[in-house]
Design a protein around this motif. Structure first.
Motif, PDB file in Angstrom:
ATOM      1  N   UNK A   1       0.885  -1.328   0.017  1.00  0.00           N
ATOM      2  CA  UNK A   1      -0.034  -0.028   0.016  1.00  0.00           C
ATOM      3  C   UNK A   1       0.989   1.117   0.012  1.00  0.00           C
ATOM      4  N   UNK A   2       0.238   2.310  -0.210  1.00  0.00           N
ATOM      5  CA  UNK A   2       1.151   3.703  -0.458  1.00  0.00           C
ATOM      6  C   UNK A   2       1.288   4.314   0.818  1.00  0.00           C
ATOM      7  N   UNK A   3       2.511   4.571   0.911  1.00  0.00           N
ATOM      8  CA  UNK A   3       2.978   5.401   2.019  1.00  0.00           C
ATOM      9  C   UNK A   3       3.266   4.618   3.282  1.00  0.00           C
ATOM     10  N   UNK A   4       3.870   3.283   2.910  1.00  0.00           N
ATOM     11  CA  UNK A   4       4.121   2.312   4.175  1.00  0.00           C
ATOM     12  C   UNK A   4       5.571   1.894   4.001  1.00  0.00           C
ATOM     13  N   UNK A   5       6.358   1.149   4.954  1.00  0.00           N
ATOM     14  CA  UNK A   5       7.603   0.463   4.813  1.00  0.00           C
ATOM     15  C   UNK A   5       7.220  -0.890   4.948  1.00  0.00           C
ATOM     16  N   UNK A   6       7.681  -1.597   3.902  1.00  0.00           N
ATOM     17  CA  UNK A   6       7.640  -3.144   4.100  1.00  0.00           C
ATOM     18  C   UNK A   6       8.985  -3.680   4.106  1.00  0.00           C
ATOM     19  N   UNK A   7       9.271  -4.974   4.663  1.00  0.00           N
ATOM     20  CA  UNK A   7      10.373  -5.617   4.603  1.00  0.00           C
ATOM     21  C   UNK A   7      10.459  -6.978   4.889  1.00  0.00           C
ATOM     22  N   UNK A   8      11.469  -7.710   4.908  1.00  0.00           N
ATOM     23  CA  UNK A   8      11.494  -9.279   5.158  1.00  0.00           C
ATOM     24  C   UNK A   8      11.069 -10.096   3.915  1.00  0.00           C
ATOM     25  N   UNK A   9      11.245 -11.499   4.289  1.00  0.00           N
ATOM     26  CA  UNK A   9      10.754 -12.654   3.371  1.00  0.00           C
ATOM     27  C   UNK A   9       9.948 -13.593   4.018  1.00  0.00           C
ATOM     28  N   UNK A  10       8.662 -13.654   3.576  1.00  0.00           N
ATOM     29  CA  UNK A  10       7.876 -12.623   2.325  1.00  0.00           C
ATOM     30  C   UNK A  10       7.925 -11.177   3.101  1.00  0.00           C
ATOM     31  N   UNK A  11       7.529 -10.242   2.142  1.00  0.00           N
ATOM     32  CA  UNK A  11       7.494  -8.902   2.552  1.00  0.00           C
ATOM     33  C   UNK A  11       6.487  -8.872   3.513  1.00  0.00           C
ATOM     34  N   UNK A  12       6.541  -7.902   4.677  1.00  0.00           N
ATOM     35  CA  UNK A  12       5.346  -7.576   5.584  1.00  0.00           C
ATOM     36  C   UNK A  12       5.377  -6.114   6.078  1.00  0.00           C
ATOM     37  N   UNK A  13       4.359  -5.588   6.591  1.00  0.00           N
ATOM     38  CA  UNK A  13       4.090  -4.236   6.924  1.00  0.00           C
ATOM     39  C   UNK A  13       5.071  -4.168   8.111  1.00  0.00           C
ATOM     40  N   UNK A  14       5.902  -3.089   8.115  1.00  0.00           N
ATOM     41  CA  UNK A  14       6.451  -2.511   9.228  1.00  0.00           C
ATOM     42  C   UNK A  14       6.192  -1.425   9.909  1.00  0.00           C
ATOM     43  N   UNK A  15       5.723  -0.150   9.302  1.00  0.00           N
ATOM     44  CA  UNK A  15       5.139   1.095   9.767  1.00  0.00           C
ATOM     45  C   UNK A  15       4.984   1.823   8.630  1.00  0.00           C
ATOM     46  N   UNK A  16       4.132   2.873   8.817  1.00  0.00           N
ATOM     47  CA  UNK A  16       3.905   4.134   8.140  1.00  0.00           C
ATOM     48  C   UNK A  16       4.991   5.328   7.930  1.00  0.00           C
ATOM     49  N   UNK A  17       4.877   5.575   6.730  1.00  0.00           N
ATOM     50  CA  UNK A  17       6.227   6.339   6.240  1.00  0.00           C
ATOM     51  C   UNK A  17       5.719   7.947   7.146  1.00  0.00           C
ATOM     52  N   UNK A  18       6.655   8.475   7.299  1.00  0.00           N
ATOM     53  CA  UNK A  18       6.335  10.179   7.843  1.00  0.00           C
ATOM     54  C   UNK A  18       6.424  10.946   6.548  1.00  0.00           C
ATOM     55  N   UNK A  19       5.875  12.075   6.721  1.00  0.00           N
ATOM     56  CA  UNK A  19       5.915  13.204   5.621  1.00  0.00           C
ATOM     57  C   UNK A  19       7.224  13.347   5.284  1.00  0.00           C
ATOM     58  N   UNK A  20       8.397  13.645   6.195  1.00  0.00           N
ATOM     59  CA  UNK A  20       9.704  13.708   5.657  1.00  0.00           C
ATOM     60  C   UNK A  20      10.327  12.669   4.850  1.00  0.00           C
ATOM     61  N   UNK A  21       9.999  11.358   5.293  1.00  0.00           N
ATOM     62  CA  UNK A  21      10.417  10.360   4.454  1.00  0.00           C
ATOM     63  C   UNK A  21      10.031  10.171   3.163  1.00  0.00           C
ATOM     64  N   UNK A  22       8.597  10.392   2.797  1.00  0.00           N
ATOM     65  CA  UNK A  22       8.100  10.538   1.622  1.00  0.00           C
ATOM     66  C   UNK A  22       8.659  11.804   0.473  1.00  0.00           C
ATOM     67  N   UNK A  23       8.932  12.858   1.398  1.00  0.00           N
ATOM     68  CA  UNK A  23       9.420  13.853   0.617  1.00  0.00           C
ATOM     69  C   UNK A  23      11.005  13.705  -0.206  1.00  0.00           C
ATOM     70  N   UNK A  24      11.481  12.730   0.846  1.00  0.00           N
ATOM     71  CA  UNK A  24      13.072  12.449   0.602  1.00  0.00           C
ATOM     72  C   UNK A  24      13.045  11.409  -0.755  1.00  0.00           C
TER      73      UNK A  24
END
Length: 275
Positions: A212-235
């Motif tokens: 989904x949009x605006x999220x940080x995923x990772x792992x094998x298989x990929x799983x939801x970790x957390x929602x990105x901040x506004x500063x991270x999306x701008x970078x």
């Protein structure tokens, strides 16, 4: 030779019987021995002269002078653009594609994008599109299947301002604008990464999985970790723009046909510098 030797010996013996001329007889005997002894230098020149008379005259060497208008090709490189049938890879004028990159088949590289060293984009079965200001880094493999088992589009789309980390594998996936794919990631058939998302390094996205949009995923298989901040999306787009500016330094080095290094090697050789 034996006759001369016997004559010299008899001469030396007869002279030795005369007591008043003993010294003269000795010198004459020495001189006769030296004359009869074979000289190695004289033997060498005699043998060389005999060989020279027996050998035939050397045949003239055939020399082929190349044509002045012959193109000077460099065979150390590899084919960068590989057309397959009616499909020819299309690269924008201001896009940077490293010399050892392979683009095959239905591949489109749009303006401002960059494909870095050792990457392979193989569009022999379906389309591969690299959007504006996107980048595919070192040793990535991008492929597309005939069709997707999930019914989703089988072509591979890497949209604008997307950064694909080194050693990643992408197959028949869709990456929407402003995303970061960590290095050593694997995206399988039909996977979808929505806009402004980040995949951690080493992530594996199974077939048909949606990030989904605006999220940080990772792992094998990929799983939801957390929602990105506004500063991270701008970078995210800033990283793509920085890589685009970096590719400009490499872009000027390899114009027009990646042969600038040959001129540098000639200049070093003229100065006696080891290449």
């Amino acid at each position: 030779f034996h006759l001369n030797l016997s004559l010299s010996l008899s001469l030396s013996l007869s002279l030795s019987l005369i007591p008043k001329s003993t010294a003269m007889a000795t010198s004459i005997a020495r001189f006769s021995r030296r004359a009869l002894t074979p000289n190695p230098i004289r033997r060498f020149f005699a043998t060389s002269a005999a060989l020279a008379t027996n050998t035939e005259a050397p045949k003239p060497k055939l020399t082929v002078s190349p044509s002045p208008d012959r193109a000077k090709w460099d065979y150390r490189g590899q084919r960068q653009i590989i057309p397959l049938g009616q499909w020819l890879p299309k690269v924008a004028v201001d896009a940077y594609v490293a010399p050892n990159v392979v683009l095959a088949g239905q591949v489109t590289v749009w303006d401002g994008s960059s494909v870095w060293n050792g990457a392979v984009l193989r569009g022999d079965l379906n389309k591969i599109t690299l959007g504006f200001c996107a980048n595919v880094q070192e040793r990535c493999v991008v492929h597309a299947a005939w069709s997707s088992p999930t019914g989703l589009p089988a072509e591979t789309l890497i949209d604008r301002y997307v950064t694909v980390g080194a050693y990643s594998l992408l197959r028949s996936c869709t990456i929407e604008p402003e995303c970061i794919i960590g290095q050593h990631s694997i995206l399988m058939e039909g996977s979808l990464v929505e806009t402004r998302s980040i995949l951690e390094a080493g992530s594996v996205v199974p077939p048909g999985r949606r990030i989904p949009s605006g999220e940080l995923w990772g792992g094998n298989p990929a799983r939801f970790i957390r929602t990105l901040t506004n500063e991270e999306t701008l970078e995210i787009p800033k990283l793509a723009v920085a890589i685009n500016h970096l590719s400009g330094d490499y872009f000027s080095e390899f114009l027009p046909y990646s042969t600038v290094y040959l001129e540098v090697e000639k200049f070093k050789k003229s100065l006696g510098i080891a290449v």
